[in-house]
Scaffold this motif. Sequence first.
Motif, PDB file in Angstrom:
ATOM      1  N   VAL A  39      30.350 -22.440  69.894  1.00  0.00           N
ATOM      2  CA  VAL A  39      29.232 -23.136  69.137  1.00  0.00           C
ATOM      3  C   VAL A  39      30.149 -23.381  67.917  1.00  0.00           C
ATOM      4  O   VAL A  39      30.996 -22.878  67.409  1.00  0.00           O
ATOM      5  N   VAL A  40      30.205 -24.878  67.632  1.00  0.00           N
ATOM      6  CA  VAL A  40      30.836 -25.659  66.690  1.00  0.00           C
ATOM      7  C   VAL A  40      29.852 -26.043  65.586  1.00  0.00           C
ATOM      8  O   VAL A  40      28.833 -26.793  65.912  1.00  0.00           O
ATOM      9  N   SER A  41      30.090 -25.787  64.390  1.00  0.00           N
ATOM     10  CA  SER A  41      29.130 -26.293  63.263  1.00  0.00           C
ATOM     11  C   SER A  41      30.240 -27.191  62.186  1.00  0.00           C
ATOM     12  O   SER A  41      31.321 -26.933  62.295  1.00  0.00           O
ATOM     13  N   ILE A  42      29.430 -27.921  61.591  1.00  0.00           N
ATOM     14  CA  ILE A  42      30.059 -28.960  60.561  1.00  0.00           C
ATOM     15  C   ILE A  42      29.318 -28.616  59.062  1.00  0.00           C
ATOM     16  O   ILE A  42      28.217 -28.808  59.107  1.00  0.00           O
ATOM     17  N   MET A  43      30.187 -28.408  58.083  1.00  0.00           N
ATOM     18  CA  MET A  43      29.836 -28.583  56.980  1.00  0.00           C
ATOM     19  C   MET A  43      30.450 -29.469  55.995  1.00  0.00           C
ATOM     20  O   MET A  43      31.571 -29.869  56.255  1.00  0.00           O
ATOM     21  N   GLY A  44      29.813 -29.934  54.959  1.00  0.00           N
ATOM     22  CA  GLY A  44      30.489 -31.004  53.912  1.00  0.00           C
ATOM     23  C   GLY A  44      29.344 -31.703  53.227  1.00  0.00           C
ATOM     24  O   GLY A  44      28.271 -31.455  53.504  1.00  0.00           O
ATOM     25  N   PRO A  45      30.061 -32.168  52.069  1.00  0.00           N
ATOM     26  CA  PRO A  45      29.237 -32.969  51.070  1.00  0.00           C
ATOM     27  C   PRO A  45      28.100 -34.132  51.870  1.00  0.00           C
ATOM     28  O   PRO A  45      28.648 -34.760  53.086  1.00  0.00           O
ATOM     29  N   GLN A  46      27.141 -34.344  51.227  1.00  0.00           N
ATOM     30  CA  GLN A  46      26.465 -35.395  51.878  1.00  0.00           C
ATOM     31  C   GLN A  46      27.099 -36.708  51.983  1.00  0.00           C
ATOM     32  O   GLN A  46      27.903 -37.175  51.123  1.00  0.00           O
ATOM     33  N   SER A  47      26.777 -37.427  53.009  1.00  0.00           N
ATOM     34  CA  SER A  47      27.276 -38.908  53.222  1.00  0.00           C
ATOM     35  C   SER A  47      28.978 -38.835  53.305  1.00  0.00           C
ATOM     36  O   SER A  47      29.541 -39.837  52.770  1.00  0.00           O
ATOM     37  N   SER A  48      29.617 -37.736  53.763  1.00  0.00           N
ATOM     38  CA  SER A  48      30.863 -37.716  53.868  1.00  0.00           C
ATOM     39  C   SER A  48      31.346 -37.928  55.341  1.00  0.00           C
ATOM     40  O   SER A  48      32.601 -37.835  55.649  1.00  0.00           O
ATOM     41  N   GLY A  49      30.446 -38.440  56.127  1.00  0.00           N
ATOM     42  CA  GLY A  49      30.737 -38.741  57.481  1.00  0.00           C
ATOM     43  C   GLY A  49      30.766 -37.877  58.487  1.00  0.00           C
ATOM     44  O   GLY A  49      31.483 -37.735  59.551  1.00  0.00           O
TER      45      GLY A  49
END
Length: 802
Positions: A39-49
Motif C-alpha cells: 500500500v502506497v500513499s501520498i501526502m503533500g500541500p494542496q495543488s502540489s501535483g
Amino acid sequence: MDAACSTQLIDGDGVFNVSGVDHFIKEVKLEECGLSYAVVSIMGPQSSGKSTLLNHLFGTNFREMDAFRGRSQTTKGIWIARCAGIEPCTVVMDLEGTDGRERGEDDTAFEKQSALFALAVSDIVLINMWCHDIGREQAANKPLLKTVFQVMMRLFSPRKTTLMFVIRDKTRTPLENLEPVLREDIQKIWDSVPKPQAHKETPLSDFFNVEVVALSSYEEKEEQFKEQVYNLRQRFFQSVAPGGLAGDRRGVVPANAFAFSAKQMWQVIKDNKDLDLPAHKVMVATVRCEEIANEKFSSFIANENWRELEEAVQSGPVSGFGRKLNSILQSSLSEYDTEATYFEESVRSSKRQQLQEKLLQLVQPTFQDVLGHLRSGALENFKNAFEKALNAGEGFSSSAKSCAQSCISKFDKGCEEAVIEQANWDTSKTREKLERDIEAHISSVRAAKLAELTTLYESKLNVALSGPVEALLDGANDETWPAIRKLLRREGELAVYGLSDALSGFEMDEETRSKMLGDLENYARGIVETKAKEEAGRVLMRMKDRFATIFSHDSDSMPRVWTGKEDIRAITKMARSASLKLLSVMAIIRLDDELDNIEKTLTLSLFNSTGNNATSKSISTIDSLASSTWEQVAPEKTLITPVQCKSLWRQFKNETEYTVTQAISAQEANRRNNNWLPPPWAILALVVLGFNEFMTLLRNPLWLLVLFVGYLISKALWVQLNISGEFRNGALPGLLSLSTKFIPTVMNLLKKLAEEGQAPPTNSNQSMNSTAQSEVTTNGESSSSSSSGSSPAKNVPIDTSA
C-alpha cells in the motif's frame, strides 16, 4: 471501469465508502494476494501535483488539477486505485492536500486523521514537497512533517514505514547537496515533536526509513520528468521482498481483510482514540478468522460428500468412514489455513481450534451412529458365530470365549477404521457396552442351554420312571418298593452321569454344578413320589380290580365256573388279603429302605377282626387306625393315613360284597339244576302205583302213539317256554312268567304246523330241515335265555367277613 479502478475510499466528510471498497477489492482481485501486496500513499500541500505524480508513476487515473482554471482543491477525501503493471499488487492512496484554503483553519482535524490513517495502512508514504521549500524555516513542508511525526507518536507500537520525500521541480542544486539539508530539517522536526515517555530517546530510524528523490518540473521539463518517474517506478517492483522499498510490514493484514481493517482503523481515528496497531491487528485477525471459520463450517455442512456420508451412516455401517470423514475435515481445515495463513498466529490458531471443535461436534453424532452400527453388527456376528459353533458340537465355554474374542477384535478394528484423527474420542464405553451385551447373550444362551439339558434329562427320567413305577405299584407286593428304589437309583445315576458329562463344557463352578445334579436327583425322586400319590388316589379302584381278578380267576388265570365245589370263603379271604396287601404297599412312600409295621397293623385291624366276634383286643386294634399319622413314619411320606385306610377298607368291602353274593347264588342255582330227578322212593312209588296203567298201554299200543305225540308236544313246549330256566328263580316267579308266555307259545307252534301243512310237496324236505334248524336254534336261544336270565338266588346267610 479501467484497470486502475479508481475509487473514493473516504469522502470529504469522513464517511468510509464500504460498498465502493468491496467492489474495488473484487475488481482488482485483492483478496487473492494474501500478504503479497503493498500500500502506497501520498501526502503533500494542496495543488502540489500529487495526483499527477501518481498517475505517471503508477499508471492510475486520479483526477488532476486543471492549471488553466486556477489553483484549487482537486482531491477531496482519500481515493484509492491499483497500480498498473507492478508486481506484487500495489494499491495507491491519494490523500487530500494539506493547507488548503477550502477547509480553511479547520483543516487540521481531517489532515491529522488522514495522515494517521495513511501511516497506519501504508507500507510506503510519499511526501510531495517543493524544492524551493528546503532549508526554509517556515516552508510548507514543516507543518506537514510535524503532522506526520505527531500522529506517529499516537501509534504506541508502530511499524517501520518508508518515508520517501519526493522533491518536485528540482533546481540546478545537486541532490547530493539538497539531501543533507532535508535530512537535517527532518531530524530537527523529529527532535522538536513531543514524544511519549517511552520514546523520548528513540531515534528517527526506528520509526522510518527515509528515502529522498528529486524530480524535474513536469511543466518545463516534461520528458526529463517522465524519464525520472520511469526510473523511480522500477523501485516499486517487488517492494515487499526482503530489502525492498517497503518497511518491516509488522502491522500488515491479509489482503482479504484489508477493507475491514481499513474501515475499523478509520472508525477508531474518527472517534479520536489512540490507535494500537498490534491490538488492531489482533482484532482484525479475530473478526476475519471467525468469518473464514464460519464460512468453512457452512461449506462443510453443505458439502455433498459429507451429506452422502451422513445419509449412508443412517442406513448402516460405512466402510472406511474414518478415512472419508478425515479427508473432508482436513479439506475444510486446509482451506481455512490457506485463507487465514497471514493473520495473527495466536488468533488464527485459536479460531482454527474453535472451527475444528465445531466440526467435530457436528460429526460426533454420526460417529456415534457408526460405533452403534459396529457394536450391533459385532453383536449379531457373535450371535451367529456362537450358534454355529454350538451346533457344530463345540464346548459352550470355549465357543463363547473364542467367538467373543473374535467379534471384539473385529469391533476394535472397525473402530480404528472409523477413528477421526482430529478428535480424541474414547470408544471404550461402546466397547464395554458390546462386552456387556455379549456377556448378557452368553448368559441367556447358557441359561437356555442348561434349561434345555435339564428338561431333556427330566424328560428321560419321566419316561424311564413313570411307566415302570406305575406298573410296579399296580402289582404291589413285598418287592415293589425295593424294585422301585433299585429302578430310581439306576435311572437317577444314569441321568446324573449324562448331565454331568454335558455340563463339562460349561466350565461351571462346583457349587452350581452340584446344585444342578442334586436338583436332578430330587426331580427323579419327585417323579416317583408324584406317581405314588397318583396311584394312591386310585387305590380303591386298584383294590377292587385285584379282588375281582383273584376272586374270578383260578391259579391258571382261567375264569372260575361256580359248580358248587369251590370254597368261596377261602377264595374271598385270599382275594381280600391280596387287596389289603396292595393297600399296605400304597399307604406310604418307602424310598429310604426303612422298616415299618403298616401291613401288620392293617391286617390286625381290618382283616383278622370280625364284626360278630369283636373282643376288647380287636376293638383296641381297630382304634389304632383312628389317627392321621402312622407310627414312626414322617407325614411327608404318608400317602394314605390310617383313618383313610379304615374308610377305604369299609368301602371296599361294601363294593365287593355283591360279587361274593353272586358267586354264592351261582353255586346254589347250579346245585338245583343238577338235582332235577325225584327221590328214589318217589320213583319206586310211581312204578308200583302205575303198574296197571303200564299194562293197559301194553294191551292197547294206540295209547303209545298218543303218549308219543303228547311227549313231543310237551318237549316242544318245555323248550319253547324254557321251564327249567323260569323256575330257577323260584316257583312263584316261574308260574307267573309261564302264565304270560303259555298261550303265545302254543299259538306260535300251531301257526308253524299250519304253514308246514300248506307247503308244496317238493319243499317238504326243505321245510323239515328248516323246522329242525329252527328247533335247534330255539333250543339254543332258550338255553342261553335260561342261563343269562337267571336271577340271583336268595341270599344265603354265611359269614363273608373274611
